[in-house]
Design an enzyme around this catalytic site. Structure first.
Site, short mmCIF file in Angstrom:
data_model
loop_
_atom_site.label_atom_id
_atom_site.label_comp_id
_atom_site.label_asym_id
_atom_site.label_seq_id
_atom_site.Cartn_x
_atom_site.Cartn_y
_atom_site.Cartn_z
N ARG A 28 28.80 -59.74 -33.36
CA ARG A 28 27.86 -58.67 -32.58
C ARG A 28 28.74 -57.49 -32.57
NH1 ARG A 28 22.82 -56.46 -31.57
NH2 ARG A 28 22.74 -56.27 -29.33
N GLY A 29 28.40 -56.44 -33.24
CA GLY A 29 29.00 -55.30 -33.19
C GLY A 29 29.34 -54.69 -31.94
N ASP A 31 29.58 -56.08 -29.11
CA ASP A 31 30.60 -56.92 -28.25
C ASP A 31 31.99 -57.05 -28.95
OD1 ASP A 31 28.47 -57.63 -26.91
OD2 ASP A 31 28.26 -59.85 -27.73
N THR A 32 32.19 -56.77 -30.32
CA THR A 32 33.50 -57.10 -30.80
C THR A 32 34.01 -56.23 -31.93
OG1 THR A 32 32.82 -58.73 -32.58
CG2 THR A 32 32.92 -59.60 -30.43
N ARG A 33 33.25 -55.36 -32.50
CA ARG A 33 33.77 -54.72 -33.25
C ARG A 33 34.96 -53.74 -33.10
NH1 ARG A 33 30.75 -52.81 -37.23
NH2 ARG A 33 28.89 -53.01 -36.43
N GLU A 95 21.80 -63.63 -40.16
CA GLU A 95 22.95 -63.64 -40.91
C GLU A 95 23.44 -65.26 -40.56
OE1 GLU A 95 25.38 -59.58 -40.37
OE2 GLU A 95 26.41 -61.61 -39.63
#
Length: 168
Positions: A28-29, A31-33, A95
């Site tokens: 999840r971008g 949150d963690t990108r 995904e």
């Protein structure tokens, strides 16, 4: 939960012509990108491991769902980074469903990572931040699609993986 470190062969050693990527990262971008995922991506790439991260590998103009499905199919390993808002994202859940279908049909290796505050059982049983979004998903999406996502979460949460209590 801990597992032995997976052996990832750099793509230069890949013998199968269908494999284009060593690792596919599902995350999840928001949150963690810019933290965990970017550090993991950098570490993998620095070791010569051909790693797909959506903002690095998609070509402009490609349909996201089609491109991701092709990429998942052409990846040796998928790493799923479960974070607080992962289940809020229709794209992440789609995904995940594609990854787990590939795992079931073709034996693709899948490694779940549970970040700080994410309990493996919450993912498996869709509780807390992995249960709350499904009220909205059930209103907005086809019942079969939502059940497919739920099933993928249950299956992924049962695989050996890693839990990270703290990361920077």
């Amino acid at each position: 939960m801990a597992a032995a470190a997976p052996t990832v062969v750099p793509s230069s050693s890949t013998s199968s012509s269908t494999i284009q990527w060593d690792v596919f990262l599902s995350f999840r971008g928001e949150d963690t990108r810019d933290n965990f995922t970017s550090h993991l991506y950098g570490a993998l790439v620095s070791k010569g491991i051909k790693t797909f991260k959506d903002d690095e590998g998609l070509k402009k103009g490609e349909l996201i769902s089609e491109a991701l499905e092709k990429t998942i199919k052409k990846s040796r390993i998928s790493i799923i980074i479960f974070s607080r808002n992962y289940a809020n994202s229709r794209w992440c859940l789609e995904e995940l469903a594609l990854i787990m279908e590939r795992w079931k049909k073709n034996g693709q290796k899948v490694i779940p990572i549970f970040l700080k505050g994410i309990d493996q059982l919450d993912v498996k049983h869709q509780k807390e931040s992995f249960g709350e979004p499904f009220g909205e998903h059930e209103k907005n999406f086809d019942r079969k699609m939502v059940e497919r996502w739920r099933s993928a979460l249950r299956a992924a949460a049962q695989l050996p993986g890693w839990s990270f209590i703290d990361f920077r």
